[in-house]
Scaffold this motif. Structure first.
Motif, PDB file in Angstrom:
ATOM      1  N   ALA A 124       3.373   5.674  -5.701  1.00 59.25           N
ATOM      2  CA  ALA A 124       3.060   6.403  -7.309  1.00 59.25           C
ATOM      3  C   ALA A 124       1.393   7.279  -7.320  1.00 59.25           C
ATOM      4  O   ALA A 124       1.855   8.021  -8.260  1.00 59.25           O
ATOM      5  N   GLY A 125       0.829   7.984  -5.946  1.00 57.87           N
ATOM      6  CA  GLY A 125       0.146   8.341  -5.983  1.00 57.87           C
ATOM      7  C   GLY A 125       0.269  10.441  -6.487  1.00 57.87           C
ATOM      8  O   GLY A 125      -0.020  11.422  -6.559  1.00 57.87           O
ATOM      9  N   SER A 163      -0.588   3.941 -11.147  1.00 58.48           N
ATOM     10  CA  SER A 163      -0.685   1.848 -10.361  1.00 58.48           C
ATOM     11  C   SER A 163       1.177   2.164  -9.750  1.00 58.48           C
ATOM     12  O   SER A 163       2.214   2.452 -10.433  1.00 58.48           O
ATOM     13  N   GLY A 164       1.503   1.253  -8.895  1.00 58.45           N
ATOM     14  CA  GLY A 164       2.558   1.282  -7.900  1.00 58.45           C
ATOM     15  C   GLY A 164       3.239   0.308  -8.222  1.00 58.45           C
ATOM     16  O   GLY A 164       4.781   0.632  -8.900  1.00 58.45           O
ATOM     17  N   ARG A 193       0.552  -1.144  -0.004  1.00 53.62           N
ATOM     18  CA  ARG A 193      -0.086  -0.425   0.090  1.00 53.62           C
ATOM     19  C   ARG A 193       0.776   0.818  -0.537  1.00 53.62           C
ATOM     20  O   ARG A 193       0.124   2.388  -0.383  1.00 53.62           O
ATOM     21  N   ASP A 243       1.394   2.193  -3.452  1.00 52.42           N
ATOM     22  CA  ASP A 243       0.516   3.319  -4.333  1.00 52.42           C
ATOM     23  C   ASP A 243       1.194   4.662  -3.903  1.00 52.42           C
ATOM     24  O   ASP A 243       0.164   4.726  -4.592  1.00 52.42           O
ATOM     25  N   ASN A 244       0.784   4.454  -2.326  1.00 52.99           N
ATOM     26  CA  ASN A 244       0.671   5.544  -1.725  1.00 52.99           C
ATOM     27  C   ASN A 244       2.269   6.735  -2.516  1.00 52.99           C
ATOM     28  O   ASN A 244       1.981   7.982  -2.318  1.00 52.99           O
TER      29      ASN A 244
END
Length: 135
Positions: free
Chosen positions: A56-57, A63-64, A50, A53-54
């Motif tokens: 990547a955001g 998407s990571g 997770r 993903d953070n």
């Protein structure tokens, strides 16, 4: 969960391998530190997907996995460029050493011929000069 465990274990195995190669002096420190730095980033991201993903955001990537793939390719390209530079430097050094060796060999051969010519002119040859020192 299973993928997280596999990637985490793979990272830890790679960490142990890099440390062992450094310990045996089979991997230079500058490359070892590079790979250890990569593993310090990869292991936490593999254990906490997770977080990936953070990250990547934060960079605006959807998407990571896409971010990891892109950064992995960029990293490998940089490693290839660096290793190409190292190989080029080593080729130049090898060429210089081969030239120096050839010059030294020519100088030794010239001195040997001069010594033999001098011996032939005087007509007296020491017993040591007649013995080959080539082995």
């Amino acid at each position: 969960m299973k993928l997280t465990l596999v990637t985490g274990l793979t990272g830890l195995i790679l960490l142990a391998t890099i440390v062992e190669l450094l310990r045996r002096r089979q991997l230079r420190e500058k490359y070892g530190m590079l790979w250890l730095g990569v593993l310090v980033i990869v292991i936490p991201l593999s254990l906490f997907p997770r977080l990936l993903d953070n990250v990547a955001g934060f960079f605006g990537v959807v998407s990571g996995v896409s971010l990891v793939l892109f950064l992995g390719i960029v990293f490998l390209l940089l490693v290839c460029v660096h290793l190409s530079w190292e190989v080029s430097a080593l080729e130049e050094e090898t060429r210089t050493l081969a030239e120096d060796f050839a010059l030294l060999r020519a100088q030794i051969d010239a001195e040997r011929v001069a010594r033999l010519a001098e011996t032939a002119q005087t007509g007296t040859a020491d017993r040591d000069e007649l013995v080959s020192h080539d082995g």
